[in-house]
Scaffold this active site. Sequence first.
Site: not given
Length: 306
Positions: A78, A235, A239, A262
């Site tokens: 973030h 979101h 990321d 991720h």
Amino acid sequence: MQTSLAKPVSFDGVGLHKGQPVRMRLLPAPADHGIVFNRVDVTERNGLIAARWDNVTNARLCTLIENEDGITVSTIEHIMAALAGCGVHNALIEIDGPEVPILDGSSAPFVKGIRAAGLVEVGGQLRALRILRPVEVTEGEAWARLEPNRTLEIDFSIDFTDKAIGHQHKRLGMSNGAFVRELMDSRTFCRRADVEMMQKNGLALGGTYDNAVVIDGDKVLSPGGLRHKDEAVRHKMLDALGDLLLAGGPILGRYVGNRSGHAMTNKLLRAVFATPGAYEWVVLDSEAADATPGAGVCMPHLFAAQ
């Protein structure tokens, strides 16, 4: 030219997974310094960790980087997204614990702190990673690809059985303050059953209904509901922008992700750097630099996003 912060800015909070109080300070840094974390609570070993793709050692639930002495900082995505979205190329990030504070679960508090501190040019040529041919990685139904494009664009799809999320898709060019207007305030999200499982395993100990969107089937349990109808995919794009900055500079290319996360984004960066002829580093002229994420972001963008 490359940029850095005009003055330090601090953030206090708790880590999402460990639940420990943490203070983080962003400090100005010179040209070609890059983004580097410094664990100031570590005294007997080297606490410096460069925010770089090849220092990622765990990306299952968040992005964790580690140095040669085994010192780690986790949940960096973030703040990395905020730095990318504000056009910060160099910063020393002092942190007194192993995890970045979660704050409200989005990048918005970081963005507002960075913009309040202001940016300065620090000299040095601004380089970008230009994607020359498509590179793709897959894992089951999930996949991610980087392909040539004049500027950075993110194209993301997710698909959840929970009706509160369902199938969502969004495609967005990241120039002209798009991150600040469209993505920065979108919060991390999870299913209630996953929260219970993580907490039983000693994770998500700092999670609350105020710093994450918690869903249960067709219900949004967090107070106030969603900030955007498609907050979940926004979101995921946030990321991705943060994880892509670990390439070491802005990217000129289109990122396409399907059920990606991720670990998949880091796997993709590793594949790009391992593929001959897939990329080149280029020095940006003023026109190309103006099209990178964060270029030209100003306070009105923040007000428009509120």
